[in-house]
Design an enzyme around this catalytic site. Structure first.
Site, PDB file in Angstrom:
ATOM      1  N   ASP A  55      -3.527   3.600  14.146  1.00 37.95           N
ATOM      2  CA  ASP A  55      -3.381   4.333  12.893  1.00 37.95           C
ATOM      3  C   ASP A  55      -1.909   4.700  12.715  1.00 37.95           C
ATOM      4  O   ASP A  55      -1.305   5.295  13.623  1.00 37.95           O
ATOM      5  CB  ASP A  55      -4.271   5.590  12.952  1.00 37.95           C
ATOM      6  CG  ASP A  55      -4.447   6.218  11.581  1.00 37.95           C
ATOM      7  OD1 ASP A  55      -4.133   5.542  10.574  1.00 37.95           O
ATOM      8  OD2 ASP A  55      -4.887   7.381  11.513  1.00 37.95           O
ATOM      9  N   ASN A 106       4.012   7.319   2.097  1.00 35.25           N
ATOM     10  CA  ASN A 106       3.823   6.839   0.723  1.00 35.25           C
ATOM     11  C   ASN A 106       4.334   7.850  -0.289  1.00 35.25           C
ATOM     12  O   ASN A 106       4.998   7.498  -1.258  1.00 35.25           O
ATOM     13  CB  ASN A 106       2.338   6.599   0.448  1.00 35.25           C
ATOM     14  CG  ASN A 106       1.959   5.141   0.683  1.00 35.25           C
ATOM     15  OD1 ASN A 106       2.808   4.265   0.619  1.00 35.25           O
ATOM     16  ND2 ASN A 106       0.688   4.903   0.967  1.00 35.25           N
ATOM     17  N   ASP A 153       3.778  -0.348   1.299  1.00 38.42           N
ATOM     18  CA  ASP A 153       3.280  -1.712   1.504  1.00 38.42           C
ATOM     19  C   ASP A 153       4.178  -2.469   2.475  1.00 38.42           C
ATOM     20  O   ASP A 153       3.723  -3.175   3.366  1.00 38.42           O
ATOM     21  CB  ASP A 153       3.244  -2.476   0.172  1.00 38.42           C
ATOM     22  CG  ASP A 153       2.061  -2.050  -0.686  1.00 38.42           C
ATOM     23  OD1 ASP A 153       1.219  -1.287  -0.170  1.00 38.42           O
ATOM     24  OD2 ASP A 153       1.995  -2.470  -1.861  1.00 38.42           O
ATOM     25  N   GLU A 211      -4.357   2.174   6.362  1.00 39.43           N
ATOM     26  CA  GLU A 211      -3.209   2.093   7.281  1.00 39.43           C
ATOM     27  C   GLU A 211      -3.684   1.944   8.726  1.00 39.43           C
ATOM     28  O   GLU A 211      -2.992   2.275   9.662  1.00 39.43           O
ATOM     29  CB  GLU A 211      -2.285   3.305   7.104  1.00 39.43           C
ATOM     30  CG  GLU A 211      -2.784   4.623   7.679  1.00 39.43           C
ATOM     31  CD  GLU A 211      -3.716   5.400   6.752  1.00 39.43           C
ATOM     32  OE1 GLU A 211      -4.271   4.779   5.815  1.00 39.43           O
ATOM     33  OE2 GLU A 211      -3.902   6.593   6.984  1.00 39.43           O
TER      34      GLU A 211
END
Lengths: 123, 461
Positions: free
Chosen positions: B331, B339, B348, B375
């Site tokens: 993770d 983000n 991304d 993610e």
């Protein structure tokens, strides 16, 4: 000045259309087959491509797919030119990734309108 | 205008090409006309243009039938061609005196007209621009076109096997006229020899031959190629349903009765050629689709679907072999904050880099790195014990850190880091892979609870 890449194998067609476009104020670069068309699209970065569909080496559909697959040329509008007015030609061109379609013999005012439409969308 | 027929469309296309040149150059001359020559030349150029457009009308006009003699289809072409030539000659002599710079283009118009004349004469010299017995051929073509979903017969390479020479020649001639490449063979043995070295789209196989019967030949063909790969149409003089059923159950794709009804034969051949082609395209497309359906669009590593399937196969094999399976869940730490602070595009990009780091930390072909969720990534390690899985996980953790992707909002470190959970399981008969996922998930929870950027595990179950 907008730059147009004309991909056309027939010498007379190439000469004629390039001169007529030049006269309308476009800078015209030429390619004589699909392979060269793909290479020129990348090296010349034209604002628009006029693609004859029945080309030697690599035909217009394949060339269009190759141009669409290449990140550096993906966004360049392509207008397909074909001498066949059969149904399905248009769909086939659009499916390959062309933005618009016109038939030969070229009706210059009509083609210019389509060119301008594509340029306007891009700006 | 409607081009009714592929063959017709080609003829029209060939005729339009020189006309297109004629019209184009004439229009250019009109555009460029120096004012001094305007009165003299403009009417002549316009007349020539008019002639060309009339010829274009003739060419584009749908003919009542798509086959027959050319002069019958385009009855007025000679008159129109003569008019074009007369007007052009008049223009040429006038322009040579008045406007010399235009001469190269006038030459081009002249050669376009010459090309057109030659093309028209050659079409007119043919007994028919399509086929002799127009009606029945036309019907056959329509049937074939219908059968092939409107694409017309697509040509193809046919092998005709028949012991009677006269049958062969007749079929061969007629099929060649339809645009097929045709190879003939007068015995089953010879046909099988040809199949060793040549590719065919469809075989027409006579059922009753002296040396080797159709049954034997068909059996030999089917031992190598399936009905999809190489369609066989059996040709038989026996009308009894027994023969037909025999042939079809032994692997024939279709049958034809002798004496042959040619339009029917044509339609059936076209159908088999078409089906074979479509089947091949479908198989190719399926292979490609299957590949794509297993790949994550963003990171280009395996997706969740591939993960689920691979975990299941690994699990089943481990159940049989009593082998351990290890799983790593990964993770990205505080990815939402990443983000939020740097934008989704940067997010991304980071996921792509992390995916790369994860997959390049695996050294064995059987190990699989997959994107598990937003993610989250996962690694399946078949036949791997916990100790080894932990060292892979550590490799992944440090690979992610080595990317040194700035993460301003992370409370762990100012760069992108990951937390990892590892589990190992030796699956028994009734236990499902979800047990391993839960175990690795608990390890991941532990890694997060102890401050992230580390590998957590509950050890073996």
């Amino acid at each position: 000045m907008a730059r147009i890449l004309l991909v056309e194998d027939n010498e007379m067609n190439r000469d004629m259309l390039s001169r007529r476009l030049a006269r309308k104020g476009y800078e015209v670069v030429l390619a004589v087959d699909g392979d060269e068309g793909v290479a020129m699209a990348k090296s010349q970065q034209p604002d628009l491509i006029l693609m004859d569909m029945s080309l030697p080496v690599l035909d217009g559909w394949e060339a269009t797919r190759a141009i669409r697959a290449e990140p550096a040329t993906r966004a360049i509008p392509i207008i397909a030119l074909t001498a066949h007015a059969m149904d399905g030609e248009r769909a086939k061109a659009l499916e390959a990734g062309c933005n618009d379609f016109d038939t030969k013999p070229v009706d210059l005012p009509r083609l210019l309108e389509k060119i301008e439409q594509q340029m306007a969308k891009r700006d | 205008m409607a081009d009714t027929h592929p063959c017709d469309a080609h003829i029209r296309h060939d005729l339009r090409t020189p006309l297109n040149h004629m019209i184009g150059y004439t229009e250019m001359l009109l555009d460029d006309l120096p004012p001094a020559c305007n009165d003299l030349l403009s009417p002549r150029l316009k007349t020539l243009l008019d002639d060309a457009y009339r010829m274009l009308e003739t060419i584009n006009r749908p003919a009542p039938m798509s086959s027959g003699h050319f002069d019958g289809l385009f009855p007025d072409w000679r008159a129109k061609m003569a008019l074009i030539e007369a007007d052009f000659n008049g223009l040429k002599s006038t322009i040579e005196n008045a406007w010399q710079e235009a001469c190269p283009d006038v030459e081009k118009i002249g050669s376009a007209i010459g090309n057109m004349r030659a093309l028209l004469e050659s079409l007119s010299a043919k007994p028919s621009i399509d086929l002799g017995d127009a009606r029945s051929q036309q019907n056959a073509r329509e049937t074939a076109t219908h059968a092939t979903g409107g694409s017309g017969h697509a040509g193809g390479h046919l092998l005709i096997v028949d012991d009677r020479q006269e049958n062969l020649e007749l079929m061969q001639r007629r099929l060649i006229r339809e645009g097929y490449r045709v190879t003939v063979s007068n015995s089953g043995r010879d046909a099988l020899d040809r199949l060793e070295s040549e590719q065919f789209d469809v075989i027409l196989l006579d059922w009753l031959m002296p040396d080797m019967s159709g049954t034997e030949v068909l059996a030999k063909i089917r031992s190598k190629s399936s009905a999809h790969e190489l369609p066989v149409i059996v040709v038989t003089a026996r009308h009894g349903s027994e023969t037909i059923v025999d042939a079809l159950t032994q692997g024939a794709n279709d049958y034809l009765a002798k004496p042959l009804d040619f339009p029917v034969a044509l339609a059936r051949i076209a159908t088999q050629v078409y089906l074979r082609r479509v089947t091949q395209q479908l198989a190719d497309a399926n292979r490609q689709l299957k590949q794509f359906s297993y790949i994550d669009g963003l990171t280009a590593i395996a997706n969740r679907r591939k993960f689920d399937e691979y975990l299941m196969t690994t699990w089943r094999r481990a159940q049989q072999e009593g082998a351990p399976v290890s799983l790593i869940l990964i993770d990205v730490d505080y990815f939402k904050r990443y983000n939020d602070s740097l934008g989704h595009e940067a997010g991304d990009h980071a996921l792509m880099r992390v995916a790369k780091a994860v997959s390049s930390s695996l050294y064995r072909v059987k190990d699989l790195a997959a994107r598990y969720g937003g993610e989250e990534f996962a690694v399946i390690l078949p036949e791997t014990e916990l100790a080894d899985a932990l060292s892979v996980a550590e490799r992944v953790r440090s690979a992610v850190m080595s990317l040194e992707l700035p993460h301003p909002d992370s409370t762990v470190m100012p760069i992108v880091t990951a937390s990892l959970g590892v589990g190992e399981w030796r699956p028994t008969a009734f236990c499902e892979p979800s047990a391993l996922i839960n175990l690795a998930d608990k390890g991941l929870y532990q890694a997060k609870a102890s401050g992230r950027n580390q590998v957590g595990t509950l050890g073996q179950p």
